[in-house]
Design a protein around this motif. Structure first.
Motif, mmCIF file in Angstrom:
data_model
loop_
_atom_site.group_PDB
_atom_site.id
_atom_site.type_symbol
_atom_site.label_atom_id
_atom_site.label_comp_id
_atom_site.label_asym_id
_atom_site.label_seq_id
_atom_site.Cartn_x
_atom_site.Cartn_y
_atom_site.Cartn_z
ATOM 1 N N ALA A 44 1.190 -1.459 0.158
ATOM 2 C CA ALA A 44 -0.111 0.214 0.039
ATOM 3 C C ALA A 44 0.798 1.403 0.311
ATOM 4 O O ALA A 44 0.954 2.483 -0.865
ATOM 5 N N LEU A 45 1.821 1.198 1.141
ATOM 6 C CA LEU A 45 2.583 2.452 0.757
ATOM 7 C C LEU A 45 3.403 2.676 -0.405
ATOM 8 O O LEU A 45 4.072 3.821 -1.139
ATOM 9 N N ALA A 46 4.163 1.048 -0.993
ATOM 10 C CA ALA A 46 4.462 1.522 -2.610
ATOM 11 C C ALA A 46 3.594 2.075 -3.799
ATOM 12 O O ALA A 46 3.733 2.587 -4.376
ATOM 13 N N ALA A 47 2.191 1.970 -3.511
ATOM 14 C CA ALA A 47 0.632 2.481 -4.315
ATOM 15 C C ALA A 47 1.058 3.611 -3.973
ATOM 16 O O ALA A 47 0.202 4.479 -4.932
ATOM 17 N N ALA A 48 0.910 4.155 -3.253
ATOM 18 C CA ALA A 48 0.384 5.638 -2.865
ATOM 19 C C ALA A 48 1.339 6.470 -2.940
ATOM 20 O O ALA A 48 1.181 7.424 -3.567
ATOM 21 N N GLU A 49 2.724 5.974 -2.954
ATOM 22 C CA GLU A 49 3.871 6.815 -3.653
ATOM 23 C C GLU A 49 3.646 7.516 -5.191
ATOM 24 O O GLU A 49 3.908 7.899 -5.353
ATOM 25 N N GLU A 50 2.713 6.207 -5.585
ATOM 26 C CA GLU A 50 3.157 6.313 -7.521
ATOM 27 C C GLU A 50 1.590 6.879 -7.286
ATOM 28 O O GLU A 50 1.408 6.807 -8.605
ATOM 29 N N THR A 51 0.363 6.434 -6.361
ATOM 30 C CA THR A 51 -0.911 6.856 -6.894
ATOM 31 C C THR A 51 -1.429 8.299 -6.247
ATOM 32 O O THR A 51 -2.846 8.027 -5.665
ATOM 33 N N SER A 52 -0.840 9.286 -5.532
ATOM 34 C CA SER A 52 -1.205 9.774 -4.727
ATOM 35 C C SER A 52 -1.865 11.477 -5.546
ATOM 36 O O SER A 52 -2.336 11.440 -4.697
ATOM 37 N N HIS A 53 -1.494 10.601 -6.741
ATOM 38 C CA HIS A 53 -2.220 12.427 -7.004
ATOM 39 C C HIS A 53 -3.943 11.884 -7.432
ATOM 40 O O HIS A 53 -4.531 12.549 -7.573
ATOM 41 N N LEU A 54 -4.352 10.575 -7.233
ATOM 42 C CA LEU A 54 -5.327 10.079 -7.513
ATOM 43 C C LEU A 54 -6.691 10.858 -6.657
ATOM 44 O O LEU A 54 -6.425 10.592 -5.491
ATOM 45 N N THR A 55 -8.014 11.067 -6.780
ATOM 46 C CA THR A 55 -9.054 12.175 -6.441
ATOM 47 C C THR A 55 -9.788 10.343 -5.918
ATOM 48 O O THR A 55 -10.182 10.181 -6.922
ATOM 49 N N PRO A 56 -9.675 10.925 -4.099
ATOM 50 C CA PRO A 56 -10.495 10.201 -4.333
ATOM 51 C C PRO A 56 -12.073 9.864 -4.377
ATOM 52 O O PRO A 56 -12.451 10.865 -5.089
ATOM 53 N N GLY B 30 -8.347 4.877 -11.852
ATOM 54 C CA GLY B 30 -7.475 4.333 -11.661
ATOM 55 C C GLY B 30 -6.825 2.952 -10.488
ATOM 56 O O GLY B 30 -5.955 2.197 -11.467
ATOM 57 N N LEU B 31 -8.343 2.431 -10.336
ATOM 58 C CA LEU B 31 -7.430 1.807 -9.058
ATOM 59 C C LEU B 31 -9.211 1.040 -8.583
ATOM 60 O O LEU B 31 -8.749 -0.006 -7.738
ATOM 61 N N THR B 32 -9.328 0.720 -9.929
ATOM 62 C CA THR B 32 -10.642 0.012 -10.024
ATOM 63 C C THR B 32 -10.458 -1.156 -11.193
ATOM 64 O O THR B 32 -10.152 -0.987 -11.667
ATOM 65 N N GLY B 33 -11.980 -1.837 -10.996
ATOM 66 C CA GLY B 33 -11.744 -3.088 -12.541
ATOM 67 C C GLY B 33 -10.717 -4.221 -12.142
ATOM 68 O O GLY B 33 -10.842 -4.200 -11.015
ATOM 69 N N PRO B 34 -10.146 -4.213 -13.236
ATOM 70 C CA PRO B 34 -9.534 -4.875 -12.931
ATOM 71 C C PRO B 34 -8.109 -4.801 -11.945
ATOM 72 O O PRO B 34 -7.498 -5.775 -12.413
ATOM 73 N N ASN B 35 -7.987 -3.514 -12.000
ATOM 74 C CA ASN B 35 -6.699 -2.825 -10.976
ATOM 75 C C ASN B 35 -7.328 -2.816 -10.292
ATOM 76 O O ASN B 35 -6.397 -2.563 -9.436
#
Length: 445
Positions: free
Chosen positions: A355-367, A407-412
């Motif tokens: 989760a930390l690694a993913a947060a580093e890469e996707t912190s720009h995504l809006t909830p 961006g983190l939904t569905g198959p991702n």
């Protein structure tokens, strides 16, 4: 039997030949004032409760609870000296009620003459209930000021009625700084430095285990050898007839044993884990060090396979803080055994790392907007919180809504936490499969 000394003096008046008799180093170095007592500043420092009592010349009866060699007898003698009380000492190992009555009668006579009595009772916990009850009236009416010494927990070993009439003061095991001061005093007494290499000197302090009397006895043995050539660890071990622990609390040995201990816990080898913990204790390691490593192992290596592991360790650590060493070895042994024998899983640890690694890469995504609160009208108009379904309103308390950003939904959609089939995580796996099934069904997947 009771032993008597002159009022207000730390030692009885010597006989004609007593000065010619050899005295142990620990006895020769007994402090002459409370300010010279080492390692108990929390009691005897400027703001310490015993210092305030002495300044007010108003001692209350008390229990001194602490490990051997921490100064209980010395403090009692010096308290009597500082307040001009007649000092009496009695041992619970050698005395009975008849001895106590003789001491109490003598104290009454002294009191009638205007002199108070401080009675030091060593190993007071060894008196039975009836013997302890004998103290109650003379403590209550002030015939004596009782100073009891014990190495055991007073809450368990002393009568509640006696405890209610006494204050309990906890003496700490001497730390390295206090022990080093005792060695310096011994060197001043001998007129020469202790013949030890630096690593052997550190090993000597570790071997003392916080016991000042034991330390001075070992120092006396080393001086008795008569040599001037500095001893290394091995040579000192031969002199003391003790195998010296190979452990440096500030060096590689410290980390090596901690590593061995943690890996034994992780490898579910309870026998080795107990052994390496014992190695650290014998070498003078602080018990807190072992408990800190246990907490880490309970989370990193046991984790959700047995969530009770963390609770067991924290409770054992709390019990240690409340009760202290040496009883704390019971709690330590239980915690070690629990963690070592618990089922193991690092799934939670790996999940958070992912989760930390993913947060580093996707912190720009809006909830997603539906899980964002809308405290203002404008935010409501923009769609904040619109469509949010309160899970507890659902029949099975599960809405199945999406909480990840686009961006983190569905198959991702990631699965950071993947529980194992070991221990409690087997049940957690069932729960996740159940919720994943409901989520897919409600989304028409």
């Amino acid at each position: 039997m009771a032993q008597r000394s002159d009022p207000g003096r730390a030692h009885a008046t010597p006989s004609l030949f007593e000065g010619q008799a050899p005295r142990p180093l620990a006895d020769r170095l007994r402090p002459d004032s409370l300010a010279d007592v080492v390692g108990q500043d929390h009691l005897l420092g400027p703001d310490g409760p015993l210092s305030h009592m002495v300044a007010a010349r108003a001692l209350s009866s008390m229990i001194l609870w602490g490990p051997p060699g921490t100064g209980k007898t010395t403090i009692a003698r010096l308290l009597a000296q500082a307040t001009d009380l007649h000092f009496e000492t009695i041992s619970a190992i050698q005395s009975g009620v008849a001895d106590l009555r003789r001491v109490f009668d003598a104290a009454r006579q002294l009191r009638a003459a205007g002199t108070g009595t401080l009675l030091f009772c060593d190993e007071i916990h060894r008196f039975n209930r009836a013997q302890q009850d004998a103290f109650l009236p003379v403590v209550e009416d002030g015939t004596i000021t009782l100073v009891g010494a014990t190495t055991e927990n007073p809450s368990f070993e002393l009568n509640g009625a006696l405890l209610s009439r006494c204050r309990v003061f906890v003496l700490h095991r001497l730390d390295d700084a206090a022990l080093a001061r005792l060695v310096e005093r011994a060197e001043a007494d001998a007129g020469r430095a202790l013949p030890l290499l630096p690593e052997a000197r550190s090993g000597l302090l570790a071997l003392a285990g916080g016991d000042g009397r034991y330390l001075l006895n070992m120092v006396e043995q080393i001086y008795a050898l008569g040599g001037t050539e500095p001893l290394d660890m091995a040579a000192m071990g031969r002199v003391l007839q003790r195998r010296m622990p190979v452990h440096d609390k500030a060096g590689d040995g410290h980390y090596d044993l901690l590593s061995c201990f943690h890996k034994s816990l992780r490898g579910s080898d309870v026998q080795a884990a107990l052994y390496y913990a014992a190695r650290m204790m014998v070498a003078g390691e602080a018990p807190e060090t072992v408990f800190r490593r246990l907490v880490c192992a309970a989370s990193e290596d046991v984790g959700m396979a047995d969530p009770q592991a963390m609770i067991q360790v924290i409770m054992a650590w709390d019990a240690y803080e409340r009760v202290g060493w040496p009883e704390a070895k019971l709690f330590m042994a239980q915690a070690i055994s629990y963690v070592a024998t618990a089922p193991k899983s690092n799934a939670a640890y790996l999940g958070f790392a992912g989760a930390l690694a993913a947060a580093e890469e996707t912190s720009h995504l809006t909830p997603p907007l539906h899980i964002l609160n809308a405290p203002t009208r404008l935010m409501k108009q923009l769609g904040y919180h619109h469509g949010y379904r309160y899970d507890h309103d659902e029949p099975d308390a599960f809405s199945g809504q999406e909480f990840f950003p686009d961006g983190l939904t569905g198959p991702n959609r990631p699965e950071f936490y993947q529980p194992s089939e070991r221990g409690f995580e087997r049940e957690v796996r069932k729960r996740l499969d159940y919720w994943n099934g409901l989520r897919a069904k409600r989304r028409g997947e």
